[in-house]
Design a protein around this motif. Structure first.
Motif, PDB file in Angstrom:
ATOM      1  N   LYS A 100       0.969  -1.235  -0.112  1.00 25.65           N
ATOM      2  CA  LYS A 100      -0.067   0.110   0.194  1.00 25.65           C
ATOM      3  C   LYS A 100       0.677   1.228   0.125  1.00 25.65           C
ATOM      4  N   ASN A 101       2.097   1.160   0.828  1.00 22.32           N
ATOM      5  CA  ASN A 101       2.695   2.635   0.727  1.00 22.32           C
ATOM      6  C   ASN A 101       4.132   2.095   1.389  1.00 22.32           C
ATOM      7  N   GLU A 102       5.023   1.753   0.330  1.00 23.10           N
ATOM      8  CA  GLU A 102       6.226   1.338   0.309  1.00 23.10           C
ATOM      9  C   GLU A 102       7.219   2.530   0.971  1.00 23.10           C
ATOM     10  N   LYS A 103       6.888   3.754   0.593  1.00 26.32           N
ATOM     11  CA  LYS A 103       7.690   4.664   1.143  1.00 26.32           C
ATOM     12  C   LYS A 103       7.716   5.230   2.332  1.00 26.32           C
ATOM     13  N   ASP A 104       6.647   4.893   3.135  1.00 26.55           N
ATOM     14  CA  ASP A 104       6.420   5.129   4.403  1.00 26.55           C
ATOM     15  C   ASP A 104       7.101   4.131   5.327  1.00 26.55           C
ATOM     16  N   LEU A 105       8.639   4.679   5.718  1.00 27.59           N
ATOM     17  CA  LEU A 105       9.506   3.860   6.481  1.00 27.59           C
ATOM     18  C   LEU A 105       9.028   3.835   8.139  1.00 27.59           C
ATOM     19  N   ASP A 106       8.009   4.360   8.538  1.00 25.35           N
ATOM     20  CA  ASP A 106       7.636   4.113  10.149  1.00 25.35           C
ATOM     21  C   ASP A 106       7.519   2.808  10.312  1.00 25.35           C
ATOM     22  N   LEU A 107       6.973   2.100   9.592  1.00 26.69           N
ATOM     23  CA  LEU A 107       6.614   0.568   9.841  1.00 26.69           C
ATOM     24  C   LEU A 107       7.983  -0.267   9.847  1.00 26.69           C
ATOM     25  N   SER A 108       8.922   0.218   8.982  1.00 28.94           N
ATOM     26  CA  SER A 108      10.380  -0.448   8.816  1.00 28.94           C
ATOM     27  C   SER A 108      11.140  -0.291  10.310  1.00 28.94           C
ATOM     28  N   VAL A 109      10.918   0.956  10.699  1.00 26.66           N
ATOM     29  CA  VAL A 109      11.607   1.527  11.957  1.00 26.66           C
ATOM     30  C   VAL A 109      10.929   0.922  13.006  1.00 26.66           C
ATOM     31  N   TRP A 110       9.662   0.493  13.097  1.00 24.98           N
ATOM     32  CA  TRP A 110       8.955  -0.199  14.227  1.00 24.98           C
ATOM     33  C   TRP A 110       9.439  -1.616  14.089  1.00 24.98           C
ATOM     34  N   ILE A 111       9.634  -2.239  12.989  1.00 21.56           N
ATOM     35  CA  ILE A 111       9.977  -3.629  12.939  1.00 21.56           C
ATOM     36  C   ILE A 111      11.418  -3.870  13.591  1.00 21.56           C
ATOM     37  N   VAL A 112      12.279  -2.659  13.011  1.00 21.68           N
ATOM     38  CA  VAL A 112      13.774  -2.914  13.703  1.00 21.68           C
ATOM     39  C   VAL A 112      13.740  -2.777  15.240  1.00 21.68           C
ATOM     40  N   LYS A 113      13.158  -1.585  15.518  1.00 21.32           N
ATOM     41  CA  LYS A 113      13.549  -1.191  16.817  1.00 21.32           C
ATOM     42  C   LYS A 113      12.457  -1.914  17.974  1.00 21.32           C
ATOM     43  N   THR A 114      11.165  -1.709  17.594  1.00 19.79           N
ATOM     44  CA  THR A 114      10.189  -2.219  18.638  1.00 19.79           C
ATOM     45  C   THR A 114      10.192  -3.537  18.418  1.00 19.79           C
ATOM     46  N   TRP A 115      10.030  -4.316  17.387  1.00 13.64           N
ATOM     47  CA  TRP A 115       9.959  -5.791  17.378  1.00 13.64           C
ATOM     48  C   TRP A 115      11.155  -6.285  17.559  1.00 13.64           C
ATOM     49  N   GLY A 116      12.117  -5.796  16.651  1.00 10.11           N
ATOM     50  CA  GLY A 116      13.717  -6.190  16.581  1.00 10.11           C
ATOM     51  C   GLY A 116      14.419  -6.052  17.887  1.00 10.11           C
ATOM     52  N   GLY A 117      14.106  -5.215  18.827  1.00 10.64           N
ATOM     53  CA  GLY A 117      14.751  -4.802  19.675  1.00 10.64           C
ATOM     54  C   GLY A 117      16.126  -4.095  19.617  1.00 10.64           C
TER      55      GLY A 117
END
Length: 323
Positions: A100-117
């Motif tokens: 839906k929106n590849e350019k929105d990197l907020d999800l990516s940051v969440w995956i790395v920092k919140t989910w990935g620790g």
């Protein structure tokens, strides 16, 4: 599949034939893994906790959970879903969000920092490395930067869960150990990690011995010591030798994903869309349990052999007794 790597004196590489041998060997090893005497079941043994999502994502994620539950004939409550199941749903849900929106990197940051620790580092630098990885994926060059690989490979694996896996310290720790056990002479470069247990029990020296040979390795170090005693300056030997032990960092991620895909096909068949993810999860899960246990056993065996050797070579007290 063409594997652009061979084994020689200058650089560590692997042939297509060796690639297939390694894939078959690791597949066999994984299928024989046991926990408390029983075959490992990744659906019950995977335990990386799922953090709370942002409020704006919860509705669509819960809808994905409901779709997953409907795929089973029997009624399943959300509390009955395993961490494994919820994580699979999370990855599939994330892939849909990226569409839906590849350019929105907020999800990516969440995956790395919140989910990935991985909470260190500035978001700006993290987003840059993720965007670069996404661009390389689109260009299909297969040449990924190794820097921050434990970070950018997370969102890339979520976005492309059928073809990309997370390049995590625990996964590589397990994979290299299985490669070592399988008589391979080529290994994957380690990413930095925060797991104190794995950092306390490294086995990198064994990889050098396997790839180069014990006698040649000792000779290399003896020559290096002599050279530096004669004023040669700082040693660069380990960096020089590492090119004969580890796959080139630029090629490592592409080959890593190809290997895990091939292993997944051998174990789960070609039609399992999350087969690659399950192999990655398995290697991650066994790192600080089964693999650490095997590393300890190897250390104990080496210690026993050293003591036995000392006993055989040292004179006994009776030899010196003049009573």
């Amino acid at each position: 599949m063409q594997v652009n790597i061979s084994q020689n004196k200058e650089v560590a590489k692997i042939s297509e034939q060796e690639f297939q041998r390694i894939s078959k060997n690791i597949s066999r090893q994984i299928t024989k893994l046991k926990v408390n005497g029983k075959p490992i079941n990744i659906e019950t043994h995977y335990s990386w906790s799922l953090p709370e999502l942002k409020e704006c994502w919860k509705k669509s994620f819960n809808e994905s959970i409901e779709c997953w539950k409907k795929s089973f004939n029997e009624s399943i409550g959300e509390e009955d879903l395993s961490i494994f199941a919820k994580t699979i749903v999370l990855r599939k849900w994330a892939a849909e969000q990226y569409l839906k929106n590849e350019k929105d990197l907020d999800l990516s940051v969440w995956i790395v920092k919140t989910w990935g620790g991985i909470r260190t580092g500035k978001d700006e630098n993290l987003k840059k490395s993720i965007k670069e990885a996404f661009d390389i994926q689109k260009a299909k060059t297969g040449k990924f930067k190794f820097e921050r690989i434990a970070s950018w490979s997370k969102p890339l694996a979520f976005k492309n869960y059928a073809t990309r896996a997370i390049y995590d310290m625990r996964v590589i720790y397990s994979l290299n150990w299985l490669l070592l056990k399988g008589e391979a002479k080529i290994f994957f470069p380690m990413s930095s990690g925060r797991n104190s247990l794995l950092n306390f029990l490294p086995f990198e020296n064994l990889l050098y011995i396997k790839a180069i040979g014990h006698n040649e390795l000792i000779e290399e170090f003896q020559n290096d010591i002599t050279s530096r005693q004669n004023g040669a300056g700082r040693s660069h030997l380990v960096n020089k030798l590492s090119s004969r032990v580890f796959i080139d960092k630029e090629d490592a991620y592409e080959i890593y994903c190809n290997l895990l895909i091939d292993i997944a096909r051998k174990i789960y068949g070609a039609n399992d869309p999350v087969g690659l993810t399950k192999i990655e999860m398995t290697l991650f899960t066994i790192a600080d349990t089964i693999i650490v246990g095997e590393v300890l056993e190897r250390l104990q065996a080496a210690d026993h052999m050293a003591k036995k050797s000392a006993t055989l070579t040292c004179p006994t007290l009776q030899n010196h007794c003049h009573c």
